[in-house]
Each structure stands twice: as C-alpha cells, then as structure tokens.
Scaffold this motif. Structure first.
Motif, PDB file in Angstrom:
ATOM      1  N   LYS A 235       0.803  -1.217   0.000  1.00 21.41           N
ATOM      2  CA  LYS A 235       0.000   0.000   0.000  1.00 21.41           C
ATOM      3  C   LYS A 235       0.838   1.270   0.000  1.00 21.41           C
ATOM      4  O   LYS A 235       0.330   2.340  -0.251  1.00 21.41           O
ATOM      5  N   SER A 236       2.117   1.153   0.347  1.00 22.63           N
ATOM      6  CA  SER A 236       3.013   2.300   0.321  1.00 22.63           C
ATOM      7  C   SER A 236       4.325   1.855  -0.306  1.00 22.63           C
ATOM      8  O   SER A 236       4.859   0.802   0.056  1.00 22.63           O
ATOM      9  N   MET A 237       4.824   2.645  -1.239  1.00 21.89           N
ATOM     10  CA  MET A 237       6.052   2.287  -1.928  1.00 21.89           C
ATOM     11  C   MET A 237       6.905   3.535  -2.116  1.00 21.89           C
ATOM     12  O   MET A 237       6.391   4.640  -2.300  1.00 21.89           O
ATOM     13  N   VAL A 238       8.219   3.352  -2.043  1.00 21.62           N
ATOM     14  CA  VAL A 238       9.159   4.440  -2.277  1.00 21.62           C
ATOM     15  C   VAL A 238       9.874   4.165  -3.596  1.00 21.62           C
ATOM     16  O   VAL A 238      10.325   3.041  -3.848  1.00 21.62           O
ATOM     17  N   PHE A 239       9.944   5.200  -4.437  1.00 17.68           N
ATOM     18  CA  PHE A 239      10.554   5.043  -5.756  1.00 17.68           C
ATOM     19  C   PHE A 239      11.696   6.033  -5.940  1.00 17.68           C
ATOM     20  O   PHE A 239      11.594   7.198  -5.542  1.00 17.68           O
ATOM     21  N   ARG A 240      12.763   5.563  -6.560  1.00 18.58           N
ATOM     22  CA  ARG A 240      13.799   6.452  -7.074  1.00 18.58           C
ATOM     23  C   ARG A 240      13.497   6.670  -8.556  1.00 18.58           C
ATOM     24  O   ARG A 240      13.331   5.710  -9.307  1.00 18.58           O
ATOM     25  N   LEU A 241      13.421   7.929  -8.974  1.00 17.43           N
ATOM     26  CA  LEU A 241      13.048   8.264 -10.337  1.00 17.43           C
ATOM     27  C   LEU A 241      14.284   8.607 -11.156  1.00 17.43           C
ATOM     28  O   LEU A 241      15.021   9.550 -10.827  1.00 17.43           O
ATOM     29  N   SER A 242      14.509   7.845 -12.225  1.00 17.70           N
ATOM     30  CA  SER A 242      15.621   8.087 -13.135  1.00 17.70           C
ATOM     31  C   SER A 242      15.077   8.420 -14.517  1.00 17.70           C
ATOM     32  O   SER A 242      14.030   7.900 -14.923  1.00 17.70           O
ATOM     33  N   HIS A 243      15.791   9.258 -15.222  1.00 16.33           N
ATOM     34  CA  HIS A 243      15.385   9.595 -16.590  1.00 16.33           C
ATOM     35  C   HIS A 243      15.534   8.365 -17.468  1.00 16.33           C
ATOM     36  O   HIS A 243      16.553   7.679 -17.441  1.00 16.33           O
ATOM     37  N   GLY A 244      14.502   8.098 -18.269  1.00 18.84           N
ATOM     38  CA  GLY A 244      14.487   6.885 -19.077  1.00 18.84           C
ATOM     39  C   GLY A 244      15.008   7.049 -20.484  1.00 18.84           C
ATOM     40  O   GLY A 244      14.890   6.120 -21.295  1.00 18.84           O
ATOM     41  N   GLY A 245      15.595   8.212 -20.806  1.00 20.62           N
ATOM     42  CA  GLY A 245      16.155   8.407 -22.140  1.00 20.62           C
ATOM     43  C   GLY A 245      15.232   9.186 -23.055  1.00 20.62           C
ATOM     44  O   GLY A 245      14.044   9.365 -22.785  1.00 20.62           O
ATOM     45  N   GLU A 246      15.788   9.644 -24.157  1.00 14.72           N
ATOM     46  CA  GLU A 246      15.036  10.422 -25.130  1.00 14.72           C
ATOM     47  C   GLU A 246      14.096   9.516 -25.926  1.00 14.72           C
ATOM     48  O   GLU A 246      14.374   8.333 -26.147  1.00 14.72           O
ATOM     49  N   VAL A 247      12.980  10.097 -26.350  1.00 18.02           N
ATOM     50  CA  VAL A 247      12.090   9.434 -27.300  1.00 18.02           C
ATOM     51  C   VAL A 247      11.825  10.404 -28.447  1.00 18.02           C
ATOM     52  O   VAL A 247      11.994  11.615 -28.311  1.00 18.02           O
ATOM     53  N   SER A 248      11.425   9.877 -29.571  1.00 19.26           N
ATOM     54  CA  SER A 248      11.249  10.682 -30.776  1.00 19.26           C
ATOM     55  C   SER A 248      10.142  11.719 -30.601  1.00 19.26           C
ATOM     56  O   SER A 248       9.093  11.436 -30.013  1.00 19.26           O
ATOM     57  N   SER A 249      10.381  12.926 -31.138  1.00 19.18           N
ATOM     58  CA  SER A 249       9.374  13.995 -31.111  1.00 19.18           C
ATOM     59  C   SER A 249       8.509  13.910 -32.363  1.00 19.18           C
ATOM     60  O   SER A 249       8.463  14.825 -33.179  1.00 19.18           O
ATOM     61  N   ASP A 250       7.796  12.808 -32.501  1.00 22.27           N
ATOM     62  CA  ASP A 250       7.010  12.568 -33.706  1.00 22.27           C
ATOM     63  C   ASP A 250       5.511  12.613 -33.459  1.00 22.27           C
ATOM     64  O   ASP A 250       4.717  12.214 -34.305  1.00 22.27           O
ATOM     65  N   GLY A 251       5.105  13.130 -32.288  1.00 19.94           N
ATOM     66  CA  GLY A 251       3.694  13.179 -31.950  1.00 19.94           C
ATOM     67  C   GLY A 251       3.209  11.960 -31.196  1.00 19.94           C
ATOM     68  O   GLY A 251       2.115  11.957 -30.647  1.00 19.94           O
ATOM     69  N   ASN A 252       4.029  10.909 -31.159  1.00 20.01           N
ATOM     70  CA  ASN A 252       3.650   9.683 -30.465  1.00 20.01           C
ATOM     71  C   ASN A 252       4.322   9.562 -29.095  1.00 20.01           C
ATOM     72  O   ASN A 252       4.288   8.497 -28.479  1.00 20.01           O
ATOM     73  N   CYS A 253       4.938  10.657 -28.617  1.00 23.09           N
ATOM     74  CA  CYS A 253       5.814  10.538 -27.451  1.00 23.09           C
ATOM     75  C   CYS A 253       5.079  10.127 -26.181  1.00 23.09           C
ATOM     76  O   CYS A 253       5.667   9.473 -25.324  1.00 23.09           O
TER      77      CYS A 253
END
Length: 350
Positions: A90-108
């Motif tokens: 019911k409770s969780m701790v997360f470390r947030l890391s950047h997952g990398g670039e994705v294409s800017s093609d409207g489907n991001c």
C-alpha cells in the motif's frame, strides 16, 4: 509531443457518473495508513550509483538539483484504495531516473509510457494508442447524455475553440480538422475551383477544409483523431488551422500525412484506466517561470476510473516557463522500488 491544456481533475470529473446505472468508478475507498504497510521490496539499484540526471539535456541548474534530490531520497507513493485492493503493497518508495530520449514525432506520450511501464514487447506504442482509444470509447458509450455533453465541451475547448474568446490567454489558437486520406484529391480539386474564382489560396483552403472535414469537437471525433499516429495506415490526416486575434495565420495541410495526434489529459486518464495504474506527469519549470527551486517540479496525478491494481508510473516534461513553453514533449521516467524509507526522510510524498 504532448498536450496538457486542461486540468486533469476537470477531465476526471467529466468521466465520473452521477447516474446509479453507470459504473464509472468503483465505490470510494479508504487510504491505508503508512505505518500499517511496510514495504519489503529490495533496492533495484545501488544507492551510491551516479545520478543519471547529470546527462539529461535542456535542464537548468535549479531543475537538475531538484531532480537529483528526488532521485537520491526517493518519492513516497501511498495507495489511495481500500485494504482489499489486489495490490499487496500500500506504500512504496521510488527512485526516479530519466528513461532516455524518445522521438518527437507526436507519439511521445505512448512511446514514453511504453518505456516507463516497461511493457511487454508485443505491446508497442501504437498498441498503447489503440488501447487508449478503445478504453475511451467503451467508457464514453456507457455515459449519460449529460456526461457526454460535458466531455464534448472539454474536447471542443482543446481542438475546436471559440475564436471569439480566449485571446487574453493565447496568442495563437489552433483548430484541428480530420481529412480522409482517400478524399485529399477531391479536396484539392474543390480548392482549385475557388482559386479560379480569384480567392486567395489559404482562404480557399480554409473554406473547403472547414466545410468538408471533420472538426475534433466531440467524443467520436476525438477517438478518430487520437488514433492517428502519422502512419500510412491511418484513415485520416490531421489538418491544423492556426489563428491569431486578427484572423487566419496559417494552415498546416499535412500533405505527407506524417502528423500524429498529441496525447492529452483525456488520453492519459484513459491509459491509466486501461492499466489500472496512476500516472504522474512530472513537470519541471525553469527560472523564467518565477518559481523557486523548491517549487520548480510538479507532480500532476492522473487517476484511473477503476480500482488501482498496479504501482504508478511516471512521465517527464521539462519546460522553460510557467505556461509550459517547451513543455510539450513526454519522456519516460523509470521508477526503481526502494527499501522502505520513513515518510520524514523521502524527498516528496505523493
């Protein structure tokens, strides 16, 4: 690219049913107290690992420092549902890391969500788009007439705005139209006829497109629009009319058919509902937004309209101003579960 033009809470309200015959949302649930729910998950990454935020481009120093602090201390997510939820923790701790670039093609939105969810290979970004639209149509189809009217009002505000208003907020407003791919030749012929009568090219095109194309102004047209991924297999092309307060500015006729429908708050909520997970859009604003470092990162929650059965996932947007200048592109965040950390020690409680 993405689109965050309306309050997600407003969108959520439009999908909640006031009718006892339509089950839009499970009965209200109670949040589990933190001290009743210690998490036993092990760290998936070493606490001493160098912070990947150093390599992310386009961040100001205050944004980077704040994101590094979130990464180092983690964020605490509390499950908002009742104790009999299928999610064991019911409770969780997360470390947030950047997952990398994705294409800017409207489907991001869908590409970034696929990475952030770490979805199975067979569920690609286009499949996420299709499932999002299918979920919307199922829920929209079970709504009352009044609820559909509210949803249509939101969609019109986004894609078919009243050009007599809104200029105190916007410098440019856009109107989205849908042209069937197999009707482009006939549309061009009709425009040419007006040109032969002496009409200017853009005014002729505006007239024909507004007369013969589908405005994105209600639930069914939104579904057609949101299915468009810029693929040759799409049924429709997107036509964009841009206006200033003085009138028509320009027309994007999208003749190559590469334009895709940007994800919006409605799509994010439908995606959350489809996978029974909360989705947090983490938006980082720069110094020109006139916010200090402690307030330069916002967590914008999108709740599913069903019971939450999985942990949340996170998307990232980086902006350079309060109005979101530059903040129209989603990138994935990878949420690493950490060992239990007390509420006082985490960087943020969601």
């Amino acid at each position: 690219m993405g689109k965050l033009l309306c309050d997600s809470s407003t969108v959520a309200e439009t999908f909640q049913s006031s009718s006892p015959t339509v089950a839009w949302r499970d009965p209200p649930a109670k949040s589990a107290p933190l001290d009743e729910d210690p998490i036993e998950a092990l760290d998936l990454v070493d606490q001493s690992t160098a912070d990947a935020w150093d390599a992310v481009l386009g961040l100001e120093d205050q944004q980077r420092r704040h994101l590094q602090r979130l990464h180092a201390k983690g964020v605490l997510w509390k499950h908002p549902e009742e104790d009999d939820s299928s999610l064991p923790q019911k409770s969780m701790v997360f470390r947030l890391s950047h997952g990398g670039e994705v294409s800017s093609d409207g489907n991001c939105l869908f590409t970034a969500s696929h990475k952030a969810m770490m979805a199975a290979r067979e569920v690609d970004a286009r499949e996420l788009r299709r499932r999002t639209v299918r979920r919307f149509l199922e829920d929209y189809g079970s709504a009352s007439v009044e609820e559909r009217d509210v949803i249509s009002d939101v969609i019109r505000h986004l894609y078919a705005p009243d050009l007599r208003a809104g200029w105190g907020i916007h410098v440019i407003q856009e109107v989205k139209l849908l042209a069937k791919k197999d009707e482009r030749v006939s549309l061009d012929s009709a425009i040419d006829e007006l040109l032969q009568l002496g009409m200017q090219r853009e005014l002729a095109a505006e007239s024909i497109y507004k007369e013969r194309c589908i405005p994105v102004s209600d639930g069914p047209s939104w579904a057609k629009y949101m299915l468009i991924s810029g693929s040759p297999d799409d049924e429709y092309d997107i036509i964009t009319l841009q206006y200033t307060e003085e009138g028509l500015l320009t027309i994007d006729e999208n003749r190559e058919g590469h334009a895709a429908a940007f994800g919006d708050d409605i799509a994010i909520e439908c995606l959350a509902t489809e996978f029974k997970r909360e989705i947090y859009v983490v938006q980082a604003h720069g110094s020109d937004a006139m916010v200090d470092e402690e307030n330069c990162v916002f967590f914008l929650p999108h709740r599913p309209r069903t019971r939450i059965c999985e942990p949340p996932f996170f998307l990232f947007m980086k902006g350079t101003g309060w109005c979101g200048a530059g903040a129209d592109h989603y990138e994935p965040l990878i949420a690493h579960p950490l060992s239990f950390v007390s509420q006082e020690k985490v960087a943020m409680v969601l």
